[in-house]
Every structure is written in structure tokens, then in C-alpha cells.
Design a protein around this motif. Structure first.
Motif, PDB file in Angstrom:
ATOM      1  N   GLU A  81       0.840  -1.198   0.000  1.00  0.00           N
ATOM      2  CA  GLU A  81       0.000   0.000   0.000  1.00  0.00           C
ATOM      3  C   GLU A  81       0.876   1.249   0.000  1.00  0.00           C
ATOM      4  OE1 GLU A  81      -3.537   0.087   2.786  1.00  0.00           O
ATOM      5  OE2 GLU A  81      -2.249  -1.448   3.678  1.00  0.00           O
ATOM      6  N   LYS A  82       0.484   2.249  -0.788  1.00  0.00           N
ATOM      7  CA  LYS A  82       1.216   3.511  -0.777  1.00  0.00           C
ATOM      8  C   LYS A  82       0.951   4.231   0.536  1.00  0.00           C
ATOM      9  CE  LYS A  82       1.934   7.838  -3.206  1.00  0.00           C
ATOM     10  NZ  LYS A  82       1.609   8.654  -4.369  1.00  0.00           N
ATOM     11  N   MET A  83       2.028   4.526   1.266  1.00  0.00           N
ATOM     12  CA  MET A  83       1.935   5.191   2.562  1.00  0.00           C
ATOM     13  C   MET A  83       2.365   6.648   2.481  1.00  0.00           C
ATOM     14  SD  MET A  83       0.737   2.795   4.337  1.00  0.00           S
ATOM     15  CE  MET A  83       0.790   3.538   5.947  1.00  0.00           C
ATOM     16  N   ALA A  84       3.269   6.937   1.546  1.00  0.00           N
ATOM     17  CA  ALA A  84       3.831   8.281   1.445  1.00  0.00           C
ATOM     18  C   ALA A  84       4.504   8.422   0.084  1.00  0.00           C
ATOM     19  CB  ALA A  84       4.839   8.518   2.572  1.00  0.00           C
ATOM     20  N   SER A  85       4.986   9.634  -0.171  1.00  0.00           N
ATOM     21  CA  SER A  85       5.753   9.889  -1.389  1.00  0.00           C
ATOM     22  C   SER A  85       6.979  10.721  -1.033  1.00  0.00           C
ATOM     23  CB  SER A  85       4.906  10.604  -2.440  1.00  0.00           C
ATOM     24  OG  SER A  85       4.486  11.856  -1.965  1.00  0.00           O
ATOM     25  N   PHE A  86       7.982  10.591  -1.866  1.00  0.00           N
ATOM     26  CA  PHE A  86       9.217  11.342  -1.698  1.00  0.00           C
ATOM     27  C   PHE A  86       9.414  12.170  -2.956  1.00  0.00           C
ATOM     28  CE2 PHE A  86      13.775  11.927  -2.193  1.00  0.00           C
ATOM     29  CZ  PHE A  86      14.091  12.472  -0.970  1.00  0.00           C
ATOM     30  N   GLY A  87       9.454  13.492  -2.807  1.00  0.00           N
ATOM     31  CA  GLY A  87       9.551  14.380  -3.952  1.00  0.00           C
ATOM     32  C   GLY A  87      10.959  14.756  -4.335  1.00  0.00           C
ATOM     33  N   ASP A  88      11.092  15.319  -5.516  1.00  0.00           N
ATOM     34  CA  ASP A  88      12.386  15.785  -6.001  1.00  0.00           C
ATOM     35  C   ASP A  88      12.943  16.906  -5.130  1.00  0.00           C
ATOM     36  OD1 ASP A  88      12.269  13.968  -8.106  1.00  0.00           O
ATOM     37  OD2 ASP A  88      11.291  15.407  -9.439  1.00  0.00           O
ATOM     38  N   VAL A 113       9.069  14.614   2.244  1.00  0.00           N
ATOM     39  CA  VAL A 113       8.297  13.387   2.386  1.00  0.00           C
ATOM     40  C   VAL A 113       6.866  13.796   2.725  1.00  0.00           C
ATOM     41  CG1 VAL A 113       8.102  11.202   3.616  1.00  0.00           C
ATOM     42  CG2 VAL A 113      10.361  12.214   3.246  1.00  0.00           C
ATOM     43  N   ARG A 114       5.922  13.285   1.929  1.00  0.00           N
ATOM     44  CA  ARG A 114       4.511  13.627   2.134  1.00  0.00           C
ATOM     45  C   ARG A 114       3.710  12.366   2.434  1.00  0.00           C
ATOM     46  NH1 ARG A 114       6.563  17.247  -1.377  1.00  0.00           N
ATOM     47  NH2 ARG A 114       5.899  19.413  -1.141  1.00  0.00           N
ATOM     48  N   ASN A 115       2.792  12.471   3.394  1.00  0.00           N
ATOM     49  CA  ASN A 115       1.927  11.343   3.712  1.00  0.00           C
ATOM     50  C   ASN A 115       0.856  11.192   2.636  1.00  0.00           C
ATOM     51  OD1 ASN A 115      -0.006  13.293   4.305  1.00  0.00           O
ATOM     52  ND2 ASN A 115       0.130  13.013   6.513  1.00  0.00           N
ATOM     53  N   ARG A 116      -0.072  10.245   2.818  1.00  0.00           N
ATOM     54  CA  ARG A 116      -1.118   9.993   1.817  1.00  0.00           C
ATOM     55  C   ARG A 116      -1.983  11.214   1.544  1.00  0.00           C
ATOM     56  NH1 ARG A 116      -3.622   4.245   3.634  1.00  0.00           N
ATOM     57  NH2 ARG A 116      -2.123   4.197   5.306  1.00  0.00           N
ATOM     58  N   GLU A 117      -2.152  12.047   2.550  1.00  0.00           N
ATOM     59  CA  GLU A 117      -2.985  13.239   2.401  1.00  0.00           C
ATOM     60  C   GLU A 117      -2.233  14.397   1.744  1.00  0.00           C
ATOM     61  OE1 GLU A 117      -2.722  11.619   5.531  1.00  0.00           O
ATOM     62  OE2 GLU A 117      -4.467  10.437   4.949  1.00  0.00           O
ATOM     63  N   GLY A 118      -0.943  14.224   1.493  1.00  0.00           N
ATOM     64  CA  GLY A 118      -0.144  15.268   0.862  1.00  0.00           C
ATOM     65  C   GLY A 118       0.531  16.218   1.825  1.00  0.00           C
TER      66      GLY A 118
END
Length: 99
Positions: A10-17, A21-26
């Protein structure tokens, strides 16, 4: 950009350029600096990772990031996976900020 997934995929977070680090809610939950340090949004250093893929929380081993993006905790249990770029940065964020 990288997706940070838990052990179930499951996608929990994202890592941007931008290193954030952002959670599912951004919402930004922390960031990784160019010198491999992981910080909270308040700027507190949580830990770091080295060029071999080992992640440390303070001076204690927190886990390891494999070249394929698979992330394991300090007990060698699957913690999750990173899909995308900057695998080590996103993997360290998984261990130190997300789980």
C-alpha cells in the motif's frame, strides 16, 4: 518522485524531487537533505543513511535498503518498498518517518 509502500504494497507516502516526504494526504511529514540526513518538519534530525544502504536512527541501526528498493528493518523483516527515484533517500524516510 518516489512512492513509499508498506510491506503489504500500500502507498503510505511519497518522496519528492524537493527532498520532502509527504503522507497519503499530501502533508509534509519530514525531509531528507543532500548529506543523507533525515529530519522532521520541525528540523529535528531523526537519523541518516550511508552509501551502502544502511539506515541509522541516532547511532542505532534501523534497517537496510536493497538496490531493488526493498526495505528491511533492523531485524531483517520486510518493512516496505520504494518505487521510483532516489531509493536510498525514500527508503530511509520509510524507516525513520513513515513506519
Amino acid at each position: 518522485m518516489s512512492d513509499i509502500l508498506n510491506a503489504s504494497g500500500e502507498k503510505m507516502a511519497s518522496f519528492g524531487d524537493d527532498g520532502k516526504v509527504r503522507n497519503r494526504e499530501g502533508n509534509v511529514i519530514g525531509y531528507v537533505t543532500d548529506d543523507n540526513r533525515v529530519h522532521t518538519t520541525d528540523g529535528d534530525k531523526v537519523g541518516y543513511f550511508d552509501f551502502k544502504g544502511y539506515v541509522y536512527k541516532g547511532d542505532r541501526l534501523a534497517g537496510k535498503i536493497r538496490p531493488d528498493g526493498t526495505v528491511y528493518d533492523e531485524n531483517d523483516h520486510l518493512a516496505g518498498k520504494v518505487k521510483g527515484d532516489r531509493i536510498n533517500s525514500a527508503g530511509a524516510a520509510l524507516l525513520l518517518l513513515v513506519i
